[in-house]
Design an enzyme around this catalytic site. Sequence first.
Site, PDB file in Angstrom:
ATOM      1  N   GLU A   1       0.748  -1.242   0.027  1.00 14.37           N
ATOM      2  CA  GLU A   1       0.076   0.104  -0.001  1.00 14.37           C
ATOM      3  C   GLU A   1       1.037   1.058  -0.071  1.00 14.37           C
ATOM      4  O   GLU A   1       1.519   1.717   0.966  1.00 14.37           O
ATOM      5  CB  GLU A   1      -0.900  -0.090   1.400  1.00 14.37           C
TER       6      GLU A   1
ATOM      7  N   CYS B   1      -2.611   8.832   2.432  1.00 20.26           N
ATOM      8  CA  CYS B   1      -2.240   8.159   1.330  1.00 20.26           C
ATOM      9  C   CYS B   1      -3.245   8.374   0.145  1.00 20.26           C
ATOM     10  O   CYS B   1      -3.226   8.533  -1.226  1.00 20.26           O
ATOM     11  CB  CYS B   1      -2.074   6.599   1.113  1.00 20.26           C
TER      12      CYS B   1
END
Length: 513
Positions: A266, A300
């Site tokens: 990720e 993110c």
Amino acid sequence: MKFDIKEVLQKLGIKEVNEGCCTGTVWADTEGDVLKSYSPADGKEIAGIKQATRDDYTRVIKQAQEAFKVWRKNPAPVRGEIVRQIGLELRKYKEPLGKLVSYEMGKIYQEGLGEVQEMIDICDFAVGQSRQLYGFTMHSERPEHRMYDQYHPLGIVGVVSAFNFPVAVWAWNAMIAMICGDVVVWKPSSKVFLCAVAVHKVVQNVLKRNNVPEGVLSLVAASSKYLGDDMFSDKNIPLVSFTGSTKIGKKVGRLVGERLGRSILELGGNNAIIVTENADLEMALRAVTFGAVGTCGQRCTSTRRIILHESIFDQFRDKLISVYKNINIGHPLDENTLVGPLIDTWSRDTFLESIEKVKAEGGKILYGGTVLEGEGYESGCYVVPCIAEVENHYEIVQDETFAPLLYLIKYADLDEAIEIHNGVPQGLSSAIFTTNILESERFLSHAGSDCGIANVNIGTSGAEIGGAFGGEKDTGGGRESGSDAWKAYMRRQTNTVNYSTELPLAQGIKFDI
């Protein structure tokens, strides 16, 4: 201003100096240096963590291996019951844990509470999932044969989490891994060690009550001084889940891949929202603002680029600047604050350097981009969120600046907007604001957004746990949390059973002896 931090630490069992290694309910007497945690909110020391060493890590892995042999034999719904109780325990500590997340990381208190709620939600999700670890059957080409797929526990799952979500990312992985029959070793970011220690203090209550084997949930809080790439190169860990930058993620993927292990990556995002001439501008404005300045731009999934139709560009820009001027920036535990500090002064300096690069490439700073000083801002980590008018091809725009730096880009037609949207190395989260169904469906089509997450009339951040979370391209391709992400934590096996007295071969092959 008093925020009862000492009371919070006491409730969570955080001492002046804390052990950084735990195998569930047993805390190791580690010999690593004490690393002190300072709050970006006020620059004050919170507490210290006695770091785990390489020897501690080795012992934890051995304990985890033994625990796996026992844990995997428990029926999945029994494992789910433990996870259910963890969710209940987290509910008891939601307020103090949320406050610690806010104080150690810097996100506002509401976001801190929201992060703990994510942990609770994934526990609830995982409990249901524990009764739905489905395989499926296939019809065999051979008579009186049965074929089916099933999923088995994988082993040790190494979870390496980032500072921006100091507790939720662990839960996304650990709770799903647990119900799948795996055991977990957590290496948290050294910037938020105390949050990880606090989580294990809470969870140990459940593990102790249920006599869960030592090593099912373990913590190894160690900086790179003691534990660098060891976990990534360790053949004892079949799966590593890594959350962090694309640069480090590429290294992780290589090291894990070299030993033919699995990785859930990720990594970075460069998330954009397309705002068409058919958009509800007020709704888009709210989504853009939260997406860009929430967590001080350190998600993110934070909104990095706004791709605006030329007919509404000036109007939206002016409205956005007006909203930014009224954002309260301050201590994250102050209920009036909407934007807290960056995690540290290094992030602040990176923010300022990125702004200079924008100027050097020909971009125009429309608002913000300065550091706040004076009373209440002593930590040096407070900045004014920045808005810049740019072109998508700028080198700095192609990179991810992990800070509240928002780019405005103009487009003429939807094909151009999608080309701009997809024209970056990353592919995590995306959105379009429009009331035109043709535009929204075009964005969601094969020729639309190339991201792992694509939304219509909601922003890029704040994903629900029910869907699989992750992205494409330089974002790494990993998937965590909901949907069928559980399959990544298990090994798949195809079984064929012959219940006849003959032995026919597949493809009609004849082999008589």
